[in-house]
Scaffold this motif. Structure first.
Motif, PDB file in Angstrom:
ATOM      1  N   LEU A 196       4.978   7.295   6.312  1.00 29.97           N
ATOM      2  CA  LEU A 196       5.051   8.082   5.078  1.00 29.97           C
ATOM      3  C   LEU A 196       5.902   9.322   5.331  1.00 29.97           C
ATOM      4  O   LEU A 196       6.117   9.696   6.492  1.00 29.97           O
ATOM      5  CB  LEU A 196       3.655   8.514   4.615  1.00 29.97           C
ATOM      6  CG  LEU A 196       2.712   7.429   4.061  1.00 29.97           C
ATOM      7  CD1 LEU A 196       1.322   8.025   3.824  1.00 29.97           C
ATOM      8  CD2 LEU A 196       3.253   6.829   2.771  1.00 29.97           C
TER       9      LEU A 196
ATOM     10  N   ASN B  16       0.817  -1.222   0.000  1.00 31.68           N
ATOM     11  CA  ASN B  16       0.000   0.000   0.000  1.00 31.68           C
ATOM     12  C   ASN B  16       0.847   1.266   0.000  1.00 31.68           C
ATOM     13  O   ASN B  16       0.324   2.381   0.157  1.00 31.68           O
ATOM     14  CB  ASN B  16      -0.980   0.006   1.181  1.00 31.68           C
ATOM     15  CG  ASN B  16      -0.274  -0.027   2.529  1.00 31.68           C
ATOM     16  OD1 ASN B  16       0.956   0.017   2.599  1.00 31.68           O
ATOM     17  ND2 ASN B  16      -1.049  -0.107   3.592  1.00 31.68           N
TER      18      ASN B  16
ATOM     19  N   THR C 177       1.936  14.123  10.166  1.00 29.42           N
ATOM     20  CA  THR C 177       1.053  14.572   9.088  1.00 29.42           C
ATOM     21  C   THR C 177       1.773  14.329   7.767  1.00 29.42           C
ATOM     22  O   THR C 177       2.780  14.973   7.465  1.00 29.42           O
ATOM     23  CB  THR C 177       0.712  16.065   9.227  1.00 29.42           C
ATOM     24  OG1 THR C 177       0.077  16.283  10.493  1.00 29.42           O
ATOM     25  CG2 THR C 177      -0.233  16.497   8.120  1.00 29.42           C
ATOM     26  N   ALA C 178       1.277  13.360   7.023  1.00 31.66           N
ATOM     27  CA  ALA C 178       1.927  12.972   5.764  1.00 31.66           C
ATOM     28  C   ALA C 178       1.665  14.005   4.675  1.00 31.66           C
ATOM     29  O   ALA C 178       0.755  14.838   4.781  1.00 31.66           O
ATOM     30  CB  ALA C 178       1.438  11.596   5.324  1.00 31.66           C
ATOM     31  N   ASP C 179       2.439  13.923   3.620  1.00 32.51           N
ATOM     32  CA  ASP C 179       2.303  14.862   2.504  1.00 32.51           C
ATOM     33  C   ASP C 179       0.944  14.746   1.815  1.00 32.51           C
ATOM     34  O   ASP C 179       0.489  15.695   1.178  1.00 32.51           O
ATOM     35  CB  ASP C 179       3.420  14.627   1.480  1.00 32.51           C
ATOM     36  CG  ASP C 179       4.799  14.960   2.048  1.00 32.51           C
ATOM     37  OD1 ASP C 179       4.865  15.743   3.008  1.00 32.51           O
ATOM     38  OD2 ASP C 179       5.798  14.421   1.532  1.00 32.51           O
ATOM     39  N   ASN C 180       0.301  13.585   1.943  1.00 34.78           N
ATOM     40  CA  ASN C 180      -1.016  13.397   1.316  1.00 34.78           C
ATOM     41  C   ASN C 180      -2.176  13.855   2.199  1.00 34.78           C
ATOM     42  O   ASN C 180      -3.341  13.679   1.857  1.00 34.78           O
ATOM     43  CB  ASN C 180      -1.225  11.925   0.922  1.00 34.78           C
ATOM     44  CG  ASN C 180      -1.248  11.000   2.138  1.00 34.78           C
ATOM     45  OD1 ASN C 180      -1.091  11.439   3.279  1.00 34.78           O
ATOM     46  ND2 ASN C 180      -1.437   9.708   1.899  1.00 34.78           N
ATOM     47  N   GLY C 181      -1.848  14.423   3.379  1.00 33.67           N
ATOM     48  CA  GLY C 181      -2.876  14.936   4.277  1.00 33.67           C
ATOM     49  C   GLY C 181      -3.327  13.961   5.349  1.00 33.67           C
ATOM     50  O   GLY C 181      -4.051  14.350   6.278  1.00 33.67           O
ATOM     51  N   TRP C 182      -2.914  12.713   5.253  1.00 37.60           N
ATOM     52  CA  TRP C 182      -3.288  11.728   6.271  1.00 37.60           C
ATOM     53  C   TRP C 182      -2.478  11.985   7.543  1.00 37.60           C
ATOM     54  O   TRP C 182      -1.342  12.464   7.475  1.00 37.60           O
ATOM     55  CB  TRP C 182      -3.022  10.313   5.781  1.00 37.60           C
ATOM     56  CG  TRP C 182      -4.029   9.816   4.786  1.00 37.60           C
ATOM     57  CD1 TRP C 182      -4.647  10.543   3.818  1.00 37.60           C
ATOM     58  CD2 TRP C 182      -4.512   8.470   4.662  1.00 37.60           C
ATOM     59  NE1 TRP C 182      -5.494   9.745   3.093  1.00 37.60           N
ATOM     60  CE2 TRP C 182      -5.439   8.474   3.591  1.00 37.60           C
ATOM     61  CE3 TRP C 182      -4.265   7.295   5.329  1.00 37.60           C
ATOM     62  CZ2 TRP C 182      -6.108   7.322   3.190  1.00 37.60           C
ATOM     63  CZ3 TRP C 182      -4.925   6.143   4.938  1.00 37.60           C
ATOM     64  CH2 TRP C 182      -5.843   6.157   3.877  1.00 37.60           C
TER      65      TRP C 182
ATOM     66  N   PRO D 164      -7.379   9.148   8.082  1.00 36.38           N
ATOM     67  CA  PRO D 164      -7.356   9.534   6.654  1.00 36.38           C
ATOM     68  C   PRO D 164      -7.807  10.978   6.466  1.00 36.38           C
ATOM     69  O   PRO D 164      -8.843  11.390   6.996  1.00 36.38           O
ATOM     70  CB  PRO D 164      -8.344   8.559   6.011  1.00 36.38           C
ATOM     71  CG  PRO D 164      -8.372   7.385   6.943  1.00 36.38           C
ATOM     72  CD  PRO D 164      -8.234   7.968   8.314  1.00 36.38           C
ATOM     73  N   GLY D 165      -7.024  11.728   5.713  1.00 40.15           N
ATOM     74  CA  GLY D 165      -7.366  13.115   5.440  1.00 40.15           C
ATOM     75  C   GLY D 165      -7.382  13.986   6.673  1.00 40.15           C
ATOM     76  O   GLY D 165      -7.913  15.103   6.649  1.00 40.15           O
TER      77      GLY D 165
ATOM     78  N   GLY E  92       6.596  13.243   5.662  1.00 40.21           N
ATOM     79  CA  GLY E  92       5.744  14.348   6.093  1.00 40.21           C
ATOM     80  C   GLY E  92       6.408  15.130   7.205  1.00 40.21           C
ATOM     81  O   GLY E  92       7.637  15.178   7.307  1.00 40.21           O
TER      82      GLY E  92
END
Length: 353
Positions: free
Chosen positions: A268, A224, A287-292, A337-338, A270
């Motif tokens: 991830l 994943n 806080t990951a770069d994808n917002g999670w 998530p998010g 971040g």
């Protein structure tokens, strides 16, 4: 004529086997290649054997760990019930004191206030019927107070019996949990030793193939795209929604059990920020770069407290800080998530490996 003789002589040498030089050189070269290849050919089989042993120990460790976790939380529930009964006993003692004070106050008010005694209260009645009514009233008041005291005393006796039973249950569950903990710790120690042997053999194989033998390289992401948050021997199970603190709350993450000091890594890339609280102890929010967002709790120590991190970078170590103090070291891990509400991390963790 001479050239024919030389040609004939060369053919004779080749067919008779007297021309040995090149053949010997080729044979020796082949032998060297084969000998050099033997360790490289043998090493993968040993690595595969160790991988199989690691998988077996992990499976046993997971079973033992899950059994210990269940025993630990049953013990926790028993302690919560004991605490609840202790609070009820304390309240009943206060109620009993209050009931006795109330009864004494009524008696004093009825028989001593303004020098009025029991006999005068009865004789002051204007008729025999009124005297009987007053006497019945006094009797009922006294009976009501006596009944209240008796109810409290009966409750206290029942609570005391329940507490004795729970204390015995607690002792049994403590013994069961301690036995399971020993079994789990033994398996965890064996897994750690076996993993060290595996990494040593894998390093030798890498060196034989011209690669690096270093085991300090960052872990690779799973299917994943996320890196598993604990780097080292561990076990975990799906405990999402499980009862905690005797049912006062439900579990909103996954506990990854591992030895104290085991590295925790960023799943991830971040940014991270650290915080300490009585509940989670030493914690990190990633806080990951994808917002999670990812929550790491009960850390023993920080390796990074703020700023930018890369996937697989060590950010802390497994511990038992916060409300996990005195329990088994573990990482309480959450996924948001998010940046929203927490979701069950278990399916995600499975696809990180």
């Amino acid at each position: 004529m001479n050239s024919k003789v030389e040609y004939s002589s060369m053919r004779t040498s080749l067919t008779s086997g007297t021309f040995h030089g090149p053949r010997i050189a080729i044979g020796v070269a082949l032998l060297i290649v084969l000998v050099a290849a033997v360790p490289a050919m043998a090493a993968p089989s040993k690595v595969e054997r160790l991988q199989s042993q690691l998988a077996d120990i992990r499976a046993d460790l997971k079973k033992a760990g899950s059994a210990y976790d269940k025993a630990y939380w049953k013990l926790d529930e028993t302690q919560v019930r004991i605490d609840k009964i202790d609070a009820q006993i304390e309240q009943s003692e206060a109620d009993l004191v209050e009931a006795r004070v109330l009864l004494g106050g009524r008696v004093n008010g009825m028989y001593r206030a303004e020098h009025v005694d029991y006999l005068n209260v009865l004789l002051d009645a204007s008729s025999f019927e009124e005297m009987v009514t007053r006497l019945e009233f006094i009797r009922r008041v006294n009976q009501a107070d006596a009944d209240a005291i008796e109810r409290v005393e009966v409750l206290q006796a029942r609570l005391s019996r329940e507490r004795v039973t729970l204390e015995a249950e607690k002792v049994e569950r403590q013994a069961a949990a301690a036995s399971l903990k020993k079994q789990r710790d033994k398996l965890q120690k064996g897994l750690k030793a076996k993993r060290a042997e595996y990494e040593r053999v894998a390093g030798e194989l890498n060196r034989a193939r011209g690669g690096s033998s270093s085991s300090s390289a960052r872990a690779m992401p799973g299917p994943n795209g996320m890196v598993f948050p604990v780097r080292g021997a561990n076990y975990y199970s799906d405990t999402w929604g499980a009862s905690r603190s005797g049912g006062r709350r439900s579990h909103k993450g996954t506990d990854i059990m591992a030895a104290r000091g085991t590295p925790c890594v960023a799943v991830l890339s971040g940014t991270v920020r650290s915080k300490s609280s009585s509940l989670g102890g030493k914690t990190i929010w990633l806080t990951a770069d994808n917002g999670w967002q990812f929550y790491y709790a009960h850390l023993d120590a920080y390796k990074v407290t703020s700023g930018r991190v890369s996937a697989g970078q060590v950010i802390g170590t497994v511990g038992d800080t916060g409300n996990a103090k005195g329990g088994s070291p573990h990482l309480h891990f959450e996924i948001h998530p998010g940046g929203g509400a927490a979701v069950n991390p278990y399916p995600y963790l499975r696809r990180m490996q």
